[in-house]
Design a protein around this motif. Structure first.
Motif, PDB file in Angstrom:
ATOM      1  N   VAL A   1     -20.349  -1.010  16.053  1.00 40.66           N
ATOM      2  CA  VAL A   1     -19.142  -1.832  16.126  1.00 40.66           C
ATOM      3  C   VAL A   1     -19.517  -3.193  16.696  1.00 40.66           C
ATOM      4  N   LYS A   2     -19.206  -4.242  15.962  1.00 39.23           N
ATOM      5  CA  LYS A   2     -19.596  -5.588  16.389  1.00 39.23           C
ATOM      6  C   LYS A   2     -18.775  -6.079  17.569  1.00 39.23           C
ATOM      7  N   ASN A   3     -17.452  -5.809  17.576  1.00 40.33           N
ATOM      8  CA  ASN A   3     -16.580  -6.354  18.616  1.00 40.33           C
ATOM      9  C   ASN A   3     -16.094  -5.288  19.589  1.00 40.33           C
ATOM     10  N   GLU A   4     -14.978  -4.590  19.292  1.00 39.94           N
ATOM     11  CA  GLU A   4     -14.387  -3.707  20.293  1.00 39.94           C
ATOM     12  C   GLU A   4     -13.908  -2.398  19.683  1.00 39.94           C
ATOM     13  N   VAL A   5     -13.687  -1.427  20.593  1.00 36.60           N
ATOM     14  CA  VAL A   5     -13.165  -0.107  20.242  1.00 36.60           C
ATOM     15  C   VAL A   5     -11.959   0.162  21.129  1.00 36.60           C
TER      16      VAL A   5
ATOM     17  N   SER B   1      -9.972  -6.856  32.464  1.00 36.32           N
ATOM     18  CA  SER B   1      -9.095  -6.782  31.307  1.00 36.32           C
ATOM     19  C   SER B   1      -9.312  -8.060  30.524  1.00 36.32           C
ATOM     20  N   PRO B   2      -9.571  -7.975  29.244  1.00 37.03           N
ATOM     21  CA  PRO B   2      -9.644  -6.780  28.417  1.00 37.03           C
ATOM     22  C   PRO B   2     -10.951  -6.021  28.590  1.00 37.03           C
ATOM     23  N   THR B   3     -11.112  -4.947  27.813  1.00 38.46           N
ATOM     24  CA  THR B   3     -12.335  -4.157  27.857  1.00 38.46           C
ATOM     25  C   THR B   3     -12.883  -3.963  26.451  1.00 38.46           C
ATOM     26  N   ALA B   4     -14.211  -3.899  26.355  1.00 35.01           N
ATOM     27  CA  ALA B   4     -14.861  -3.741  25.052  1.00 35.01           C
ATOM     28  C   ALA B   4     -14.604  -2.365  24.465  1.00 35.01           C
ATOM     29  N   VAL B   5     -14.610  -1.341  25.318  1.00 30.77           N
ATOM     30  CA  VAL B   5     -14.349   0.034  24.869  1.00 30.77           C
ATOM     31  C   VAL B   5     -13.249   0.612  25.747  1.00 30.77           C
ATOM     32  N   SER B   6     -12.079   0.824  25.170  1.00 27.76           N
ATOM     33  CA  SER B   6     -10.953   1.384  25.907  1.00 27.76           C
ATOM     34  C   SER B   6     -10.612   2.754  25.333  1.00 27.76           C
ATOM     35  N   ILE B   7     -10.750   3.781  26.160  1.00 27.30           N
ATOM     36  CA  ILE B   7     -10.420   5.150  25.776  1.00 27.30           C
ATOM     37  C   ILE B   7      -9.152   5.522  26.526  1.00 27.30           C
ATOM     38  N   GLY B   8      -8.024   5.593  25.827  1.00 29.64           N
ATOM     39  CA  GLY B   8      -6.723   5.694  26.444  1.00 29.64           C
ATOM     40  C   GLY B   8      -6.443   7.017  27.132  1.00 29.64           C
ATOM     41  N   GLN B   9      -5.311   7.084  27.799  1.00 28.40           N
ATOM     42  CA  GLN B   9      -4.940   8.269  28.572  1.00 28.40           C
ATOM     43  C   GLN B   9      -4.882   9.520  27.685  1.00 28.40           C
ATOM     44  N   ASN B  10      -5.463  10.587  28.234  1.00 29.42           N
ATOM     45  CA  ASN B  10      -5.425  11.914  27.601  1.00 29.42           C
ATOM     46  C   ASN B  10      -6.137  11.973  26.256  1.00 29.42           C
ATOM     47  N   VAL B  11      -6.996  11.011  25.992  1.00 31.89           N
ATOM     48  CA  VAL B  11      -7.810  11.058  24.775  1.00 31.89           C
ATOM     49  C   VAL B  11      -8.858  12.154  24.905  1.00 31.89           C
ATOM     50  N   LYS B  12      -9.161  12.826  23.799  1.00 39.04           N
ATOM     51  CA  LYS B  12     -10.261  13.785  23.728  1.00 39.04           C
ATOM     52  C   LYS B  12     -11.393  13.120  22.958  1.00 39.04           C
ATOM     53  N   LEU B  13     -12.536  12.972  23.627  1.00 43.60           N
ATOM     54  CA  LEU B  13     -13.653  12.203  23.082  1.00 43.60           C
ATOM     55  C   LEU B  13     -14.927  13.015  23.168  1.00 43.60           C
ATOM     56  N   ALA B  14     -15.696  13.048  22.074  1.00 47.49           N
ATOM     57  CA  ALA B  14     -17.021  13.679  22.071  1.00 47.49           C
ATOM     58  C   ALA B  14     -17.971  12.735  21.352  1.00 47.49           C
ATOM     59  N   ALA B  15     -18.785  11.999  22.108  1.00 49.65           N
ATOM     60  CA  ALA B  15     -19.667  10.996  21.520  1.00 49.65           C
ATOM     61  C   ALA B  15     -20.637  10.476  22.570  1.00 49.65           C
TER      62      ALA B  15
ATOM     63  N   ASP C   1     -24.664  14.014  18.467  1.00 51.48           N
ATOM     64  CA  ASP C   1     -24.861  13.638  17.071  1.00 51.48           C
ATOM     65  C   ASP C   1     -23.933  12.506  16.638  1.00 51.48           C
ATOM     66  N   ILE C   2     -23.029  12.087  17.528  1.00 48.26           N
ATOM     67  CA  ILE C   2     -22.065  11.035  17.221  1.00 48.26           C
ATOM     68  C   ILE C   2     -22.357   9.854  18.133  1.00 48.26           C
ATOM     69  N   LYS C   3     -23.005   8.837  17.589  1.00 46.65           N
ATOM     70  CA  LYS C   3     -23.412   7.678  18.375  1.00 46.65           C
ATOM     71  C   LYS C   3     -22.472   6.522  18.089  1.00 46.65           C
ATOM     72  N   LEU C   4     -21.840   6.027  19.148  1.00 45.11           N
ATOM     73  CA  LEU C   4     -20.918   4.903  19.059  1.00 45.11           C
ATOM     74  C   LEU C   4     -21.540   3.730  19.798  1.00 45.11           C
ATOM     75  N   LEU C   5     -22.008   2.733  19.063  1.00 48.73           N
ATOM     76  CA  LEU C   5     -22.721   1.590  19.623  1.00 48.73           C
ATOM     77  C   LEU C   5     -21.842   0.354  19.489  1.00 48.73           C
ATOM     78  N   VAL C   6     -21.534  -0.286  20.613  1.00 46.52           N
ATOM     79  CA  VAL C   6     -20.585  -1.402  20.626  1.00 46.52           C
ATOM     80  C   VAL C   6     -21.272  -2.640  21.193  1.00 46.52           C
ATOM     81  N   ALA C   7     -21.314  -3.700  20.397  1.00 46.66           N
ATOM     82  CA  ALA C   7     -22.028  -4.916  20.811  1.00 46.66           C
ATOM     83  C   ALA C   7     -21.154  -5.899  21.564  1.00 46.66           C
ATOM     84  N   GLY C   8     -19.837  -5.832  21.386  1.00 49.90           N
ATOM     85  CA  GLY C   8     -18.945  -6.843  21.934  1.00 49.90           C
ATOM     86  C   GLY C   8     -18.862  -6.822  23.452  1.00 49.90           C
ATOM     87  N   GLY C   9     -18.540  -7.981  24.017  1.00 54.28           N
ATOM     88  CA  GLY C   9     -18.242  -8.079  25.437  1.00 54.28           C
ATOM     89  C   GLY C   9     -16.760  -7.896  25.675  1.00 54.28           C
ATOM     90  N   ASP C  10     -16.350  -7.939  26.936  1.00 56.01           N
ATOM     91  CA  ASP C  10     -14.947  -7.719  27.250  1.00 56.01           C
ATOM     92  C   ASP C  10     -14.040  -8.813  26.680  1.00 56.01           C
TER      93      ASP C  10
END
Length: 301
Positions: free
Chosen positions: A196-200, A247-261, A220-229
């Protein structure tokens, strides 16, 4: 990414395979209920000192007055076999951890139940360079409540609207931005590298991880993020933002998200908000972890 890095992480933080969190420069504020090993990869620069607070147990004031790479939040309990590593480790009121290895340990009514070792050599490990990211020019939008399967390739902005499901079939994806709305899903059927060039941005209740019936795991799930905040959306209205947090953030994983990466964002903040359930590895220039998050190590580094 090199598999040897995962072995090195396990060696440095102990043999118990709990969550290992890295922050390259500005440190970690951990307010996690659950199990985990915690570490900060480097020391941060000493900020300008303010007047010493009158109350030595006033953690919020003191946190602003000294550099703290690893900060264990109030009433957080880590298991007896856990290990906390950093240049400066701060145990806030009511916290309880296992072993600690640090150049400076500050205990404002925090408790250690394991061995305390004075001295740590930083950085703990050398992090890999990001690969080249070349997004495409075509947007991908999965409308509210709909489903779509997307083959590997180069795309511009990928958006998954509320309640929608996007399935990724494996391989290399290169995109500009990933935006996943509330209760939407991104499912992965085979090993992928998502660049990901910018944000997630994952909104409340979304999920990202292996599809049901697949044999892959978080590594097995690679999430690579180049962007800054500066590339991420602002979160001034979010109720999980404390005064003074990025704030802001380059990678924001919201409340109660289920993430495997395996998440790697060396130029920006990785923010795991309240109630997140995350399996994998989480590396950023800065890392925030919200209250009641549950983290488990399954590193793809």
């Amino acid at each position: 990414m090199e598999e040897t890095a995962a072995v090195l992480v396990a060696y440095l933080v102990g043999s118990v395979p709990f969550a290992f969190l890295l922050a390259r420069r500005r440190g970690i504020d951990l307010r996690v209920v659950g199990s985990g090993n915690v570490g900060a990869n480097t020391a941060q620069a000493e900020p300008q000192r303010r007047a010493k607070p009158k109350d030595d147990d006033d953690d919020e004031r003191q946190a602003q007055d000294r550099k703290v790479e690893v900060r264990i939040g109030e009433n957080v309990t880590l298991p007896a076999l856990s290990k906390v590593i950093g240049d400066t480790v701060w145990l806030r009121k009511g916290s309880k951890v296992g072993a600690v290895q640090a150049n400076e340990l500050v205990k404002a009514k925090g408790v250690t139940t394991g061995t305390v070792t004075d001295g740590v050599t930083l950085p703990l490990l050398t992090l890999p360079a990001l690969p080249t990211i070349t997004p495409g020019t075509t947007d991908v939008t999965v409308k509210k409540g709909q489903t779509r399967t997307l083959a590997a390739g180069a795309y511009d902005v990928v958006s998954v609207e509320k309640g929608a499901t996007l399935t990724l079939t494996g391989g290399l994806y290169q995109i500009t931005t990933l935006a996943v709305d509330q209760d939407a899903k991104v499912l992965v059927t085979a090993a992928i590298e998502l660049r990901v060039k910018n944000e997630v941005d994952f909104d409340k209740g979304a999920s990202f991880g292996p599809a049901s019936g697949s044999s892959i795991t978080a590594k097995d799930i690679k999430l690579l993020v180049a962007g800054g905040d500066d590339r991420g959306r602002r979160h001034d209205e979010d109720d999980d933002v404390d005064d003074g947090e990025a704030s802001p953030t380059a990678v924001s994983i919201g409340q109660n998200v289920k993430l495997a990466a395996t998440v790697y964002a060396p130029n920006g903040t990785v923010w795991l908000q309240k109630g997140v359930t995350a399996t994998g590895a989480f590396v950023g220039k800065r890392l925030q972890v919200g209250e009641n998050a549950k983290l488990t190590l399954d590193s793809g580094f």
